[in-house]
Design a protein around this motif. Structure first.
Motif, PDB file in Angstrom:
ATOM      1  N   UNK A  98       0.847  -1.198   0.000  1.00  0.00           N
ATOM      2  CA  UNK A  98       0.000   0.000   0.000  1.00  0.00           C
ATOM      3  C   UNK A  98       0.883   1.249   0.000  1.00  0.00           C
ATOM      4  N   UNK A  99       1.920   1.253   0.842  1.00  0.00           N
ATOM      5  CA  UNK A  99       2.798   2.420   0.947  1.00  0.00           C
ATOM      6  C   UNK A  99       3.542   2.670  -0.364  1.00  0.00           C
ATOM      7  N   UNK A 100       4.075   1.604  -0.959  1.00  0.00           N
ATOM      8  CA  UNK A 100       4.828   1.771  -2.209  1.00  0.00           C
ATOM      9  C   UNK A 100       3.904   2.279  -3.304  1.00  0.00           C
ATOM     10  N   UNK A 101       2.710   1.722  -3.351  1.00  0.00           N
ATOM     11  CA  UNK A 101       1.751   2.138  -4.382  1.00  0.00           C
ATOM     12  C   UNK A 101       1.435   3.636  -4.251  1.00  0.00           C
ATOM     13  N   UNK A 102       1.182   4.072  -3.039  1.00  0.00           N
ATOM     14  CA  UNK A 102       0.870   5.491  -2.808  1.00  0.00           C
ATOM     15  C   UNK A 102       2.043   6.371  -3.240  1.00  0.00           C
ATOM     16  N   UNK A 103       3.238   5.970  -2.853  1.00  0.00           N
ATOM     17  CA  UNK A 103       4.415   6.775  -3.172  1.00  0.00           C
ATOM     18  C   UNK A 103       4.655   6.801  -4.683  1.00  0.00           C
ATOM     19  N   UNK A 104       4.379   5.662  -5.315  1.00  0.00           N
ATOM     20  CA  UNK A 104       4.531   5.562  -6.764  1.00  0.00           C
ATOM     21  C   UNK A 104       3.553   6.537  -7.448  1.00  0.00           C
ATOM     22  N   UNK A 105       2.316   6.518  -6.982  1.00  0.00           N
ATOM     23  CA  UNK A 105       1.296   7.407  -7.554  1.00  0.00           C
ATOM     24  C   UNK A 105       1.687   8.870  -7.337  1.00  0.00           C
ATOM     25  N   UNK A 106       2.241   9.181  -6.163  1.00  0.00           N
ATOM     26  CA  UNK A 106       2.708  10.543  -5.891  1.00  0.00           C
ATOM     27  C   UNK A 106       3.727  10.986  -6.927  1.00  0.00           C
ATOM     28  N   UNK A 107       4.703  10.112  -7.187  1.00  0.00           N
ATOM     29  CA  UNK A 107       5.771  10.462  -8.127  1.00  0.00           C
ATOM     30  C   UNK A 107       5.197  10.628  -9.539  1.00  0.00           C
ATOM     31  N   UNK A 108       4.209   9.780  -9.873  1.00  0.00           N
ATOM     32  CA  UNK A 108       3.606   9.859 -11.209  1.00  0.00           C
ATOM     33  C   UNK A 108       2.791  11.145 -11.354  1.00  0.00           C
ATOM     34  N   UNK A 109       2.059  11.491 -10.275  1.00  0.00           N
ATOM     35  CA  UNK A 109       1.132  12.623 -10.360  1.00  0.00           C
ATOM     36  C   UNK A 109       1.824  13.976 -10.227  1.00  0.00           C
ATOM     37  N   UNK A 110       2.806  14.057  -9.351  1.00  0.00           N
ATOM     38  CA  UNK A 110       3.360  15.377  -9.021  1.00  0.00           C
ATOM     39  C   UNK A 110       4.705  15.667  -9.663  1.00  0.00           C
ATOM     40  N   UNK A 111       5.447  14.602 -10.009  1.00  0.00           N
ATOM     41  CA  UNK A 111       6.820  14.834 -10.472  1.00  0.00           C
ATOM     42  C   UNK A 111       6.980  14.486 -11.951  1.00  0.00           C
ATOM     43  N   UNK A 112       8.224  14.631 -12.415  1.00  0.00           N
ATOM     44  CA  UNK A 112       8.489  14.303 -13.820  1.00  0.00           C
ATOM     45  C   UNK A 112       9.140  12.929 -13.910  1.00  0.00           C
ATOM     46  N   UNK A 113       8.627  12.001 -13.122  1.00  0.00           N
ATOM     47  CA  UNK A 113       9.182  10.654 -13.141  1.00  0.00           C
ATOM     48  C   UNK A 113      10.280  10.489 -12.111  1.00  0.00           C
ATOM     49  N   UNK A 114      10.751   9.248 -11.976  1.00  0.00           N
ATOM     50  CA  UNK A 114      11.781   8.996 -10.981  1.00  0.00           C
ATOM     51  C   UNK A 114      12.174   7.539 -10.908  1.00  0.00           C
ATOM     52  N   UNK A 115      12.783   7.161  -9.784  1.00  0.00           N
ATOM     53  CA  UNK A 115      13.242   5.780  -9.631  1.00  0.00           C
ATOM     54  C   UNK A 115      12.769   5.211  -8.297  1.00  0.00           C
ATOM     55  N   UNK A 116      12.642   3.892  -8.276  1.00  0.00           N
ATOM     56  CA  UNK A 116      12.303   3.214  -7.011  1.00  0.00           C
ATOM     57  C   UNK A 116      13.413   2.213  -6.717  1.00  0.00           C
ATOM     58  N   UNK A 117      14.018   2.324  -5.592  1.00  0.00           N
ATOM     59  CA  UNK A 117      15.075   1.397  -5.177  1.00  0.00           C
ATOM     60  C   UNK A 117      14.571   0.548  -4.027  1.00  0.00           C
ATOM     61  N   UNK A 118      14.652  -0.756  -4.211  1.00  0.00           N
ATOM     62  CA  UNK A 118      14.154  -1.665  -3.176  1.00  0.00           C
ATOM     63  C   UNK A 118      15.309  -2.479  -2.624  1.00  0.00           C
ATOM     64  N   UNK A 119      15.448  -2.471  -1.324  1.00  0.00           N
ATOM     65  CA  UNK A 119      16.462  -3.305  -0.680  1.00  0.00           C
ATOM     66  C   UNK A 119      15.802  -4.175   0.369  1.00  0.00           C
ATOM     67  N   UNK A 120      16.056  -5.473   0.247  1.00  0.00           N
ATOM     68  CA  UNK A 120      15.454  -6.399   1.215  1.00  0.00           C
ATOM     69  C   UNK A 120      16.571  -7.173   1.904  1.00  0.00           C
ATOM     70  N   UNK A 121      16.491  -7.296   3.209  1.00  0.00           N
ATOM     71  CA  UNK A 121      17.364  -8.264   3.887  1.00  0.00           C
ATOM     72  C   UNK A 121      16.502  -9.105   4.826  1.00  0.00           C
ATOM     73  N   UNK A 122      17.152  -9.903   5.662  1.00  0.00           N
ATOM     74  CA  UNK A 122      16.388 -10.847   6.498  1.00  0.00           C
ATOM     75  C   UNK A 122      15.481 -10.154   7.511  1.00  0.00           C
ATOM     76  N   UNK A 123      15.764  -8.891   7.813  1.00  0.00           N
ATOM     77  CA  UNK A 123      15.004  -8.272   8.897  1.00  0.00           C
ATOM     78  C   UNK A 123      14.045  -7.176   8.440  1.00  0.00           C
ATOM     79  N   UNK A 124      14.253  -6.647   7.220  1.00  0.00           N
ATOM     80  CA  UNK A 124      13.396  -5.529   6.807  1.00  0.00           C
ATOM     81  C   UNK A 124      13.398  -5.318   5.296  1.00  0.00           C
ATOM     82  N   UNK A 125      12.454  -4.497   4.854  1.00  0.00           N
ATOM     83  CA  UNK A 125      12.467  -4.029   3.471  1.00  0.00           C
ATOM     84  C   UNK A 125      12.534  -2.507   3.512  1.00  0.00           C
ATOM     85  N   UNK A 126      13.418  -1.962   2.663  1.00  0.00           N
ATOM     86  CA  UNK A 126      13.563  -0.518   2.596  1.00  0.00           C
ATOM     87  C   UNK A 126      13.329  -0.083   1.153  1.00  0.00           C
TER      88      UNK A 126
END
Lengths: 457, 137
Positions: free
Chosen positions: B42-70
């Protein structure tokens, strides 16, 4: 019931299968691989939807059923016939004629499954009202959908309505009625005519129940042939023995698309049929993308049960005949020629008491390991392998896609060298001989295919 | 640590959700608690929509390890003049066109905040915004 035991009615006949990969490419849960030249099913991924059966060009995939003669293990033999069974027959064959002929095939009692549909829907509506917090609530009518949610959408198992199916309700009713008549329990055999493989699987290893409510399952195509033959042999002058009076007009179309939704008075509900459509929609539901959703009627087959893999004839025609029958019956009800309330409503309390199934558990096919550290290593490895594979999804490795092969390798069900690109790569570096490549191909495609297409040419 | 990247294209609402559905699949393979998966998606989707609606595009970087996702969503755009205001429910600067498409209800940032364990927003007017969010397993 052993929670790891899942009966699957869909089976592959290795004598007929020639490894065409069509089933593997069409399986919505990627549950099929080619091994030794034949389609093999990963039992923990199969949801019994029957897509493989539909696309198989050689009839190698079949639906195992109980031997018809097993009905004679019982003194009293009840056949439970879904309304869709009647929808297969041309318009000039009347419901009462089918009821009568099916009795003559060896049954002592016949009853239409949907007799209990109104009680079922009353209970499920009550459950929806009382479980606001679990919305959207999802119907458990289609067993392939229940299994799909268990393996692919484990987060949604709590949204499933834990109520038995109409066939169970009707079976409980008729068993109780016969017991009341003084018939011994062991003398009663209840047989269900199924339009699909999923209902058989659900009967043989029911989800959330200890024991099945029916004693055997007969395939709808087999029964259709038997009944139609009898009707043809007897000709038009057939004496009816019994009238078709189990269902009211509301119930007949219950198993068709919208059948449940229309008996449900929620504000925002959807009726979705065909398994790929369902998967697409559930992805959205899982992400909370659709707001204020109350109820979902989901069916694995296109046109719901009219499109069941074991029904005979065109699903749209079956659908239309069922609607016509419901319409005629509704008119008779309006004219007071027949009552909407049926015998079964007298035992409503009994059905309500026996309606619930126990908690439905998730059994994710996606999880790589219960230990997050191991799962993490596996996932890293899969991602590493996936970029090395050619992304052609050519199926020559015996897996449905490069991605699936990467998963199989990490789960030790396949090897990197199963990929033909990898084989050529290693041959060029003299790390693999062409004989070794042939041996690898033999394991996947079987000796016969290798002989026919590589060795003898 | 596992790293994945996605790009966000300005105005391309029809492809919103691609990143979140990829993330969902990975988290399911790790057998992460479904509630946590839903929060991140839900959070990623909202942030993605924000970037699509308000900005001129961008990047999403996902990092996952055993304890968390960033997840870090970086956009090239106008920036957020008043973050405190943007965090209020119902506050939106979305254009009429964006609202017409069913977005821009002013729930984006508040919704992200409700779903993640850590939220860090860096923004510069006329340059862009970087939203960093973490869900612990």
């Amino acid at each position: 019931m052993n929670e790891n035991f899942f009966y699957h009615a869909l089976q592959v006949d290795p004598k007929i299968c020639f490894g065409c990969t069509l089933c593997m490419r069409n399986c919505p849960t990627e549950a099929i691989r080619i091994r030794n030249g034949k389609a093999t099913i990963y039992e923990n991924k199969c949801v019994d939807c029957g897509e493989c059966y539909k696309v198989c060009p050689s009839g190698a995939i079949y639906v195992a059923q109980d031997d018809f003669q097993s009905i004679y293990n019982f003194k009293y033999r009840v056949v439970l016939m879904p309304s869709v069974f009647l929808g297969q027959f041309p318009e000039d064959i009347k419901a009462s004629q089918v009821y009568s002929v099916i009795m003559d095939l060896g049954f002592t009692h016949v009853m239409e499954v949907e007799a209990s549909a109104l009680i079922h829907s009353k209970l499920s509506n009550k459950y929806i009202r009382e479980n606001e917090d679990k919305k959207p609530l999802i119907s458990t009518f289609c067993p392939a959908i229940v299994r799909l949610i268990q393996v692919k959408f484990p987060a949604l198992v709590d949204n499933l309505i834990p109520i038995k199916a109409p066939v169970d309700f009707t079976a409980i009713y008729i068993r109780d009625k016969l017991l009341e008549e003084g018939i011994e329990p062991e003398d009663i055999g209840i047989f269900y005519i199924t339009p699909c493989a999923a209902k058989i699987a659900a009967t043989k290893s029911p989800v959330g129940e200890d024991k099945s409510t029916v004693d055997g399952v007969l395939n709808m195509d087999t029964m259709y042939n038997m009944v139609l033959k009898e009707i043809k042999v007897r000709g038009k002058n057939y004496q009816k023995k019994i009238s078709a009076n189990d269902v009211s007009s509301d119930c007949i179309i219950f198993s068709l698309t919208n059948g449940e939704k229309r008996l449900n008075n929620n504000k925002k509900s959807f009726a979705i049929d065909e398994i790929h459509n369902v998967i697409e929609f559930l992805e959205k539901v899982e992400d909370d993308e659709i707001e204020d959703l109350d109820f979902l009627e989901l069916r694995a087959c296109d046109e719901s049960c009219a499109g069941g893999i074991l029904t005979c004839g065109n699903r749209f025609l079956i659908n239309d005949r069922m609607f016509q029958r419901a319409k005629k019956l509704a008119e008779r009800e309006r004219n007071g020629e027949t009552l909407r309330k049926k015998e079964i409503s007298k035992k409503e309390d009994l059905l309500i008491d026996n309606a619930n199934v126990s908690k439905i558990m998730p059994r994710s096919m996606l999880k790589l390991d219960p230990d997050i550290n191991v799962a993490f290593q596996k996932l890293s490895k899969i991602r590493e392998l996936a970029v090395k594979l050619p992304q052609t999804d050519c199926n020559v490795c015996g897996a449905p896609s490069c991605k699936a092969l990467a998963e199989d390798i990490v789960c030790e069900n396949a090897k990197m060298t199963d990929c033909v690109f990898m084989q050529r790569n290693l041959e060029m570096r003299d790390s693999l001989s062409s004989n070794e490549s042939v041996e690898i191909m033999k394991k996947i495609w079987g000796e016969e295919k290798l002989k026919d297409y590589i060795l003898n040419k | 640590m596992m790293h994945t990247e996605f790009t966000v294209v300005e105005g391309d609402f029809s492809n919103a959700g691609k990143a979140s559905s990829e993330i969902k699949k990975m988290l399911k393979q790790l057998d992460i608690n479904p509630q946590k998966i839903k929060k991140m998606v839900v959070a990623v989707y909202e942030a993605e929509v924000n970037a699509i609606a308000h900005a001129y595009g961008g990047t999403i970087d996902v990092d996952i390890d055993q304890s968390k996702i960033c997840v870090v969503i970086k956009d090239v755009g106008p920036g957020i003049p008043d973050i405190e205001k943007a965090m209020q429910k119902g506050f939106s600067t979305a254009s009429a066109k964006v609202r017409e498409m069913g977005f821009g209800a002013g729930m984006g940032l508040p919704n992200i905040k409700n779903n993640v364990d850590e939220l860090d927003i860096k923004t510069e007017i006329g340059v862009g915004t970087e939203v960093r969010m973490v869900v612990n397993f």
